[in-house]
Scaffold this motif. Sequence first.
Motif, PDB file in Angstrom:
ATOM      1  N   LEU A   1       0.816  -1.206   0.000  1.00 44.06           N
ATOM      2  CA  LEU A   1       0.000   0.000   0.000  1.00 44.06           C
ATOM      3  C   LEU A   1       0.857   1.266   0.000  1.00 44.06           C
ATOM      4  O   LEU A   1       0.464   2.293  -0.545  1.00 44.06           O
ATOM      5  CB  LEU A   1      -0.929   0.013   1.224  1.00 44.06           C
ATOM      6  N   PHE A   2       2.010   1.189   0.629  1.00 54.81           N
ATOM      7  CA  PHE A   2       2.889   2.346   0.702  1.00 54.81           C
ATOM      8  C   PHE A   2       3.638   2.598  -0.601  1.00 54.81           C
ATOM      9  O   PHE A   2       3.949   3.738  -0.939  1.00 54.81           O
ATOM     10  CB  PHE A   2       3.938   2.147   1.799  1.00 54.81           C
ATOM     11  N   GLY A   3       3.950   1.539  -1.320  1.00 52.75           N
ATOM     12  CA  GLY A   3       4.841   1.676  -2.467  1.00 52.75           C
ATOM     13  C   GLY A   3       6.243   1.252  -2.064  1.00 52.75           C
ATOM     14  O   GLY A   3       6.620   1.328  -0.884  1.00 52.75           O
ATOM     15  N   ALA A   4       7.003   0.845  -3.023  1.00 57.84           N
ATOM     16  CA  ALA A   4       8.304   0.253  -2.730  1.00 57.84           C
ATOM     17  C   ALA A   4       9.301   1.221  -2.101  1.00 57.84           C
ATOM     18  O   ALA A   4      10.205   0.819  -1.372  1.00 57.84           O
ATOM     19  CB  ALA A   4       8.897  -0.332  -4.013  1.00 57.84           C
ATOM     20  N   ALA A   5       9.155   2.522  -2.367  1.00 60.06           N
ATOM     21  CA  ALA A   5      10.175   3.474  -1.926  1.00 60.06           C
ATOM     22  C   ALA A   5       9.910   4.058  -0.538  1.00 60.06           C
ATOM     23  O   ALA A   5      10.705   4.843  -0.039  1.00 60.06           O
ATOM     24  CB  ALA A   5      10.277   4.612  -2.932  1.00 60.06           C
ATOM     25  N   SER A   6       8.821   3.711   0.101  1.00 55.29           N
ATOM     26  CA  SER A   6       8.460   4.337   1.368  1.00 55.29           C
ATOM     27  C   SER A   6       9.229   3.748   2.540  1.00 55.29           C
ATOM     28  O   SER A   6       9.360   2.532   2.686  1.00 55.29           O
ATOM     29  CB  SER A   6       6.962   4.189   1.620  1.00 55.29           C
ATOM     30  N   GLN A   7       9.731   4.622   3.407  1.00 56.90           N
ATOM     31  CA  GLN A   7      10.399   4.173   4.621  1.00 56.90           C
ATOM     32  C   GLN A   7       9.406   3.552   5.587  1.00 56.90           C
ATOM     33  O   GLN A   7       9.734   2.623   6.334  1.00 56.90           O
ATOM     34  CB  GLN A   7      11.113   5.350   5.287  1.00 56.90           C
TER      35      GLN A   7
END
Length: 209
Positions: free
Chosen positions: A35-41
């Motif tokens: 849900l966050f996307g691959a680049a989210s911390q």
Amino acid sequence: MELAYYSDYAVRLVNTEEPARNKDSLTSVEAVRELFGAASQMARRATDSDVTRFRSVRARLRAVFTAADEGDHTQAVDLLNSLLLEFPVSPQISGHDYLDDEGHPRWHMHLADHPSNATSGYAAIAAMGLAFHLTEFGADRLGLCQASPCRNAYLDTSTNRSRRYCSDRCATRANVAAYRARKRLEADRSDHTGLSAENSQESTTPTDR
């Protein structure tokens, strides 16, 4: 990153469940991270405990869309305000990754992602994004797909506030279903009219003596 972008966080989370079809894709920590996307911390901080917490936030966000879709805009705002109070955001001015032609930062508002856990971070961003969309465009821009049994959430960005479906696929399916329903009704009326005419003709035909 524009604040309007964050409203999609709410839509993505709500649409992980299809209650009418008894489907739920939010069943693992991997689903949460997607849900966050691959680049989210924040995605990297997600744990198994976030699955249950995300489902709770999802139910509350769906309630916002449901109230708005039913025309109870005050209720939608009240529900959204409760989320904003519970999951406050940390707005910051940012310029990373956005440079103008002269190499200077393109300053924009960014919602800082440093909450205590992944759920709090996602909920804060989703609620703030949805609040921004609602106050900018109106509560009637929050809807649930009218193509039964879908009921996915969507944000109406049409110029004439005419959107009723979450996707072109659902719109096409609903139009086909409506067309077939009209054809069945026309056929039923034709059969009924034909039968009535036949009965009328029989009743007026002279009997043989």
